[in-house]
Scaffold this active site. Structure first.
Site, mmCIF file in Angstrom:
data_model
loop_
_atom_site.group_PDB
_atom_site.id
_atom_site.type_symbol
_atom_site.label_atom_id
_atom_site.label_comp_id
_atom_site.label_asym_id
_atom_site.label_seq_id
_atom_site.Cartn_x
_atom_site.Cartn_y
_atom_site.Cartn_z
ATOM 1 N N ASP A 41 8.725 0.250 -1.157
ATOM 2 C CA ASP A 41 8.071 0.355 -2.198
ATOM 3 C C ASP A 41 8.894 -0.224 -3.199
ATOM 4 O OD1 ASP A 41 6.058 -0.895 -3.780
ATOM 5 O OD2 ASP A 41 4.394 0.480 -2.763
ATOM 6 N N ASP A 49 -0.447 -6.291 -4.806
ATOM 7 C CA ASP A 49 -1.432 -5.892 -4.115
ATOM 8 C C ASP A 49 -3.158 -6.672 -3.982
ATOM 9 O OD1 ASP A 49 0.365 -3.693 -4.538
ATOM 10 O OD2 ASP A 49 -1.232 -2.614 -4.242
HETATM 11 C C1 GLA Z 1 1.976 -0.105 -3.698
HETATM 12 C C2 GLA Z 1 2.006 -1.174 -2.642
HETATM 13 C C3 GLA Z 1 0.718 -0.400 -1.633
HETATM 14 C C4 GLA Z 1 0.293 0.151 -1.844
HETATM 15 C C5 GLA Z 1 0.424 1.872 -2.598
HETATM 16 C C6 GLA Z 1 0.497 2.748 -1.875
HETATM 17 O O1 GLA Z 1 0.838 -0.792 -4.825
HETATM 18 O O2 GLA Z 1 2.113 -2.487 -2.938
HETATM 19 O O3 GLA Z 1 1.012 -1.736 -0.581
HETATM 20 O O4 GLA Z 1 1.441 0.934 -0.324
HETATM 21 O O5 GLA Z 1 1.471 1.443 -3.394
HETATM 22 O O6 GLA Z 1 0.604 4.007 -3.597
#
Ligand code: GLA
Length: 387
Positions: A158, A222
Site C-alpha cells: 500500500d 478503493d
Molecule cells: C487502502 C487500500 C485498501 C486496504 C486499506 C487497508 O485503503 O487501498 O485496499 O488495503 O488501505 O487499510
C-alpha cells in the site's frame, strides 16, 4: 594529463554507481516470471475491514476448497491490513498481532499451503500502513526476508504515510517508484517467488510505470459495494488495457460480489472485470456466501475469459449514452464480446458478429448477429468464434 585521467576515472566510476542505481529503475513486464494471467484469490478487506484473525483466514481457506473456489483458480488467500502488532520486535522485525494471530503467520502459511492455496499478506511503502501499523519504508530487505521465511506468496503493498512528514494520503506520489523498487528488489533478493501488488490507487498514472515494478497495480481509489462505485472504477480502467499483459495487470480493485449490490450488478462486475483482464480477488464474506454468489464467482467460462493466455484486455468499440460494446481478442482466435447497459432502463442492444456466439452466463448459442434485451445495469458476455 594526470588530472585529466583522474577526472575520466572519476566520471567512469560515477557512471558505474549511477548504472547500479539505474538497475533499481523499471524492469521489463513479467520480470519475476509470475502472474502470466491475472492473479485470482480472496482478500478480507472488503467484507471485514481491519478485523482480521487467523480463525477467519483458516475458515475462509477451508471454504475456498469446499466451495470449488480453489479449483476454479482462486488460489491466493490474502490477509489485508490489521494483521500486525503495533510495534516491531526488539530486532526490528515485523510480528503478527499476538491476539489475532496467536499461531503466527508461518503456521497460517503452512495451513493454506496444505490445502493447495497460497498466502498473501499486506504491507505499506511508507512509515505506517493505512491502518496505522508499522510500514516497511527503510525495512524493505528485512521485511521481504521475513515474508519469504514465513512462506508468503503474494504481497499487497500500500501507499499510505509515504514519509514521517506525510499524512495518510498527502504524499502518496512522492518517491513512489523508488519506494516500490526497494521492495520489488528486496522480494527478488529473497529468492522466494512472491507476486507483487502495487497498491498506489492510480497515483502518478501508475499504469505507465507499474509493469516495471510489480505484477499488478491499482488504477483507482478503493472500491465500495455500490453499483456507482463499481461503474466508476470500470470507466477509469477500461481505457488502460494497452498497458497490461502477461506479468503485469491493471487492478481496478477487489470484487464486491455478494456484498450488497443486486444480483444483476454482481454479474456485471464479474463480466466487466473478466473482460478487462482484471485480477479476480473476491472481497466476499465467503464463509457465509450463498450458492448464487459462489456460482457467479466460479463460472468457468467467464473465468476463462479473464484468464485467457493472450492477456489482451478488452477495448471499448462503441459507447452511446451508457450502452457499451467491448471486444477482447482471445488466444484461440475467438473474441469475447460484452454488451453493457449502464443505464437505469432495459435496452435492446446488438453486435454484428462473424461466427457463432455463446452466451457465457446462460450457455446458449446463437449464430450471426446478437440482438438482445440487456437489463438496466446488466452486462452480457459472449464468446464468439467458429465453433
Ligand atoms: C487502502 C487500500 C485498501 C486496504 C486499506 C487497508 O485503503 O487501498 O485496499 O488495503 O488501505 O487499510
Amino acid at each position: 594529463m594526470r588530472a585529466l585521467i583522474l577526472a575520466l576515472v572519476t566520471i567512469l566510476l560515477a557512471g558505474t554507481v549511477a548504472g547500479e542505481r539505474a538497475a533499481s529503475g523499471p524492469l521489463p513486464r513479467g520480470y519475476n516470471g509470475l502472474a502470466a494471467t491475472p492473479p485470482m484469490g480472496w482478500n478480507n478487506y472488503n467484507a471485514y475491514g481491519l478485523e482480521v484473525t487467523e480463525q477467519l483466514i483458516r475458515e475462509t481457506a477451508d471454504k475456498m476448497v469446499s466451495s470449488g473456489m480453489r479449483d476454479a483458480g482462486y488460489v491466493y488467500v490474502t490477509i489485508d491490513d490489521g494483521w500486525m502488532a503495533g510495534t516491531r520486535d526488539a530486532s526490528g522485525n515485523l510480528r503478527a498481532d499476538p491476539e489475532r494471530f496467536p499461531s503466527g503467520i508461518a503456521a497460517l502459511a503452512a495451513y493454506v499451503h496444505a490445502r493447495g492455496l497460497k498466502l498473501g499478506i499486506y504491507e505499506d511503502a511508507g512509515v505506517k500502513t493505512c491502518g496505522g501499523l508499522p510500514g516497511s519504508l527503510g525495512h524493505e530487505t528485512a521485511d521481504a526476508e521475513t515474508f519469504a521465511a514465513w512462506g508468503v506468496d503474494y504481497l499487497k503493498y500500500d501507499n499510505c504515510y509515504a514519509a514521517e512528514s506525510c499524512g495518510q494520503y498527502t504524499c502518496s506520489s512522492s518517491n513512489e517508484t523508488e519506494r516500490y523498487a526497494a521492495m520489488r528488489d528486496a522480494l527478488l533478493a529473497s529468492g522466494r517467488p512472491i507476486v507483487f501488488s502495487v497498491c498506489s490507487w492510480g497515483t502518478d498514472a501508475v499504469w505507465r510505470w507499474g509493469a516495471g515494478y510489480g505484477n499488478l497495480w491499482r488504477t483507482t481509489a478503493d472500491i465500495q459495494p455500490t453499483y456507482e462505485s463499481m461503474v466508476l472504477l470500470f470507466k477509469e480502467t477500461v481505457g488502460l488495457g494497452g498497458f497490461a499483459g502477461p506479468g503485469g495487470w491493471n487492478d481496478p480493485d477487489m470484487l464486491e460480489i455478494g456484498n450488497g449490490m443486486s444480483a444483476v450488478e454482481d454479474r456485471t462486475e464479474m463480466t466487466l472485470w473478466a473482460a478487462m483482464a482484471a485480477p479476480l480477488i473476491a472481497g466476499t464474506d465467503l464463509v457465509h456466501a450463498d450458492a448464487a454468489t459462489l456460482a457467479l464467482l466460479t463460472n468457468r467460462a467467464v473465468i476463462a475469459i479473464d484468464q485467457d493466455p493472450l492477456g489482451a484486455p478488452a477495448r471499448v468499440v462503441s459507447s452511446d449514452q451508457g450502452h457499451y460494446v467491448l471486444e477482447r481478442p482471445l488466444a484461440d482466435g475467438d473474441t469475447a464480446v460484452v454488451l453493457f447497459n449502464e443505464t437505469d432502463t432495459a435496452a435492446v442492444m446488438a453486435a454484428d458478429l462473424s461466427g457463432s456466439a455463446t452466451d457465457l452466463w446462460s450457455g446458449e448459442s446463437t449464430p450471426g448477429t446478437i440482438r438482445t434485451e440487456v437489463p438496466a445495469h446488466g452486462a452480457m458476455l459472449y464468446r464468439v468464434g467458429q465453433s
